[in-house]
Design a protein around this motif. Sequence first.
Motif, PDB file in Angstrom:
ATOM      1  N   ILE A  19      34.092  40.385  39.073  1.00  0.00           N
ATOM      2  CA  ILE A  19      35.099  39.384  38.707  1.00  0.00           C
ATOM      3  C   ILE A  19      34.393  38.171  38.122  1.00  0.00           C
ATOM      4  O   ILE A  19      33.530  37.588  38.776  1.00  0.00           O
ATOM      5  N   PRO A  20      34.748  37.781  36.898  1.00  0.00           N
ATOM      6  CA  PRO A  20      34.114  36.594  36.307  1.00  0.00           C
ATOM      7  C   PRO A  20      34.341  35.362  37.183  1.00  0.00           C
ATOM      8  O   PRO A  20      35.430  35.171  37.736  1.00  0.00           O
ATOM      9  N   ALA A  21      33.330  34.538  37.309  1.00  0.00           N
ATOM     10  CA  ALA A  21      33.390  33.347  38.162  1.00  0.00           C
ATOM     11  C   ALA A  21      34.569  32.459  37.803  1.00  0.00           C
ATOM     12  O   ALA A  21      35.218  31.900  38.695  1.00  0.00           O
ATOM     13  N   GLU A  22      34.896  32.364  36.535  1.00  0.00           N
ATOM     14  CA  GLU A  22      35.996  31.488  36.116  1.00  0.00           C
ATOM     15  C   GLU A  22      37.368  32.025  36.513  1.00  0.00           C
ATOM     16  O   GLU A  22      38.364  31.309  36.466  1.00  0.00           O
ATOM     17  N   HIS A  23      37.442  33.272  36.952  1.00  0.00           N
ATOM     18  CA  HIS A  23      38.710  33.860  37.401  1.00  0.00           C
ATOM     19  C   HIS A  23      38.903  33.763  38.912  1.00  0.00           C
ATOM     20  O   HIS A  23      40.004  33.958  39.414  1.00  0.00           O
ATOM     21  N   MET A  24      37.842  33.500  39.647  1.00  0.00           N
ATOM     22  CA  MET A  24      37.896  33.573  41.108  1.00  0.00           C
ATOM     23  C   MET A  24      38.897  32.608  41.737  1.00  0.00           C
ATOM     24  O   MET A  24      39.609  32.985  42.664  1.00  0.00           O
ATOM     25  N   ALA A  25      38.961  31.388  41.270  1.00  0.00           N
ATOM     26  CA  ALA A  25      39.898  30.422  41.875  1.00  0.00           C
ATOM     27  C   ALA A  25      41.334  30.918  41.726  1.00  0.00           C
ATOM     28  O   ALA A  25      42.122  30.857  42.673  1.00  0.00           O
ATOM     29  N   PHE A  26      41.678  31.435  40.553  1.00  0.00           N
ATOM     30  CA  PHE A  26      43.038  31.928  40.339  1.00  0.00           C
ATOM     31  C   PHE A  26      43.297  33.179  41.177  1.00  0.00           C
ATOM     32  O   PHE A  26      44.361  33.326  41.781  1.00  0.00           O
ATOM     33  N   ILE A  27      42.321  34.060  41.239  1.00  0.00           N
ATOM     34  CA  ILE A  27      42.464  35.283  42.034  1.00  0.00           C
ATOM     35  C   ILE A  27      42.692  34.938  43.496  1.00  0.00           C
ATOM     36  O   ILE A  27      43.512  35.562  44.177  1.00  0.00           O
ATOM     37  N   THR A  29      44.227  32.333  44.620  1.00  0.00           N
ATOM     38  CA  THR A  29      45.614  31.881  44.777  1.00  0.00           C
ATOM     39  C   THR A  29      46.573  33.065  44.766  1.00  0.00           C
ATOM     40  O   THR A  29      47.563  33.065  45.493  1.00  0.00           O
ATOM     41  N   VAL A  30      46.285  34.060  43.946  1.00  0.00           N
ATOM     42  CA  VAL A  30      47.125  35.270  43.921  1.00  0.00           C
ATOM     43  C   VAL A  30      47.028  35.991  45.266  1.00  0.00           C
ATOM     44  O   VAL A  30      48.045  36.402  45.837  1.00  0.00           O
ATOM     45  N   LEU A  31      45.817  36.127  45.796  1.00  0.00           N
ATOM     46  CA  LEU A  31      45.650  36.794  47.090  1.00  0.00           C
ATOM     47  C   LEU A  31      46.323  36.013  48.207  1.00  0.00           C
ATOM     48  O   LEU A  31      46.907  36.607  49.118  1.00  0.00           O
ATOM     49  N   ASP A  32      46.262  34.685  48.140  1.00  0.00           N
ATOM     50  CA  ASP A  32      46.985  33.870  49.125  1.00  0.00           C
ATOM     51  C   ASP A  32      48.474  34.157  49.061  1.00  0.00           C
ATOM     52  O   ASP A  32      49.140  34.273  50.086  1.00  0.00           O
ATOM     53  N   ARG A  33      49.013  34.258  47.858  1.00  0.00           N
ATOM     54  CA  ARG A  33      50.444  34.478  47.676  1.00  0.00           C
ATOM     55  C   ARG A  33      50.861  35.842  48.167  1.00  0.00           C
ATOM     56  O   ARG A  33      51.750  35.979  48.989  1.00  0.00           O
ATOM     57  N   VAL A  34      50.210  36.890  47.668  1.00  0.00           N
ATOM     58  CA  VAL A  34      50.659  38.240  48.014  1.00  0.00           C
ATOM     59  C   VAL A  34      50.215  38.654  49.405  1.00  0.00           C
ATOM     60  O   VAL A  34      50.760  39.599  49.970  1.00  0.00           O
ATOM     61  N   GLY A  35      49.257  37.935  49.982  1.00  0.00           N
ATOM     62  CA  GLY A  35      48.766  38.282  51.300  1.00  0.00           C
ATOM     63  C   GLY A  35      49.451  37.555  52.435  1.00  0.00           C
ATOM     64  O   GLY A  35      49.172  37.828  53.595  1.00  0.00           O
ATOM     65  N   ASP A  36      50.367  36.642  52.120  1.00  0.00           N
ATOM     66  CA  ASP A  36      51.025  35.952  53.223  1.00  0.00           C
ATOM     67  C   ASP A  36      52.088  36.870  53.835  1.00  0.00           C
ATOM     68  O   ASP A  36      52.604  37.767  53.198  1.00  0.00           O
ATOM     69  N   LYS A  37      52.376  36.631  55.111  1.00  0.00           N
ATOM     70  CA  LYS A  37      53.233  37.557  55.857  1.00  0.00           C
ATOM     71  C   LYS A  37      54.619  37.713  55.255  1.00  0.00           C
ATOM     72  O   LYS A  37      55.158  38.817  55.224  1.00  0.00           O
TER      73      LYS A  37
END
Length: 132
Positions: A19-27, A29-37
Amino acid sequence: MEVTSSSGGAAAVGPCAAIPAEHMAFIRTVLDRVGDKWSLLVIAVVEPGPLRYTDLQRQIPGISQRMLTLTLRQLQEDGLITRTAYAEVPPRVEYALTPLGRGLHEIASSLLGWAADHHDEIREHRARAAAR
């Protein structure tokens, strides 16, 4: 597996290395969103077909009206569900998974199933840890 980071902030090895370093912050946030209960539960519940708001609320024990509204809005913003409002009296609104959301459904269902299958074991581990 050892994970180290290069001077650019990207992982040198491991699952994050591709994963490119510049994509990690956005990724993240996506994982936070889809990973919440609540998101996982909404995605699991909506899969069979469009549901009305009250049906969603009935099928997701413990979710407040505020959290359901917020979760639906966020999932819609991310393109994981659609919201269809019908010009009827009384008004009718239905929520359904998009193709992107259907791709996430299998993962969400697997994670929910895993949590249910291991509920007792995890509860025992937590009780032992609390007793220490």
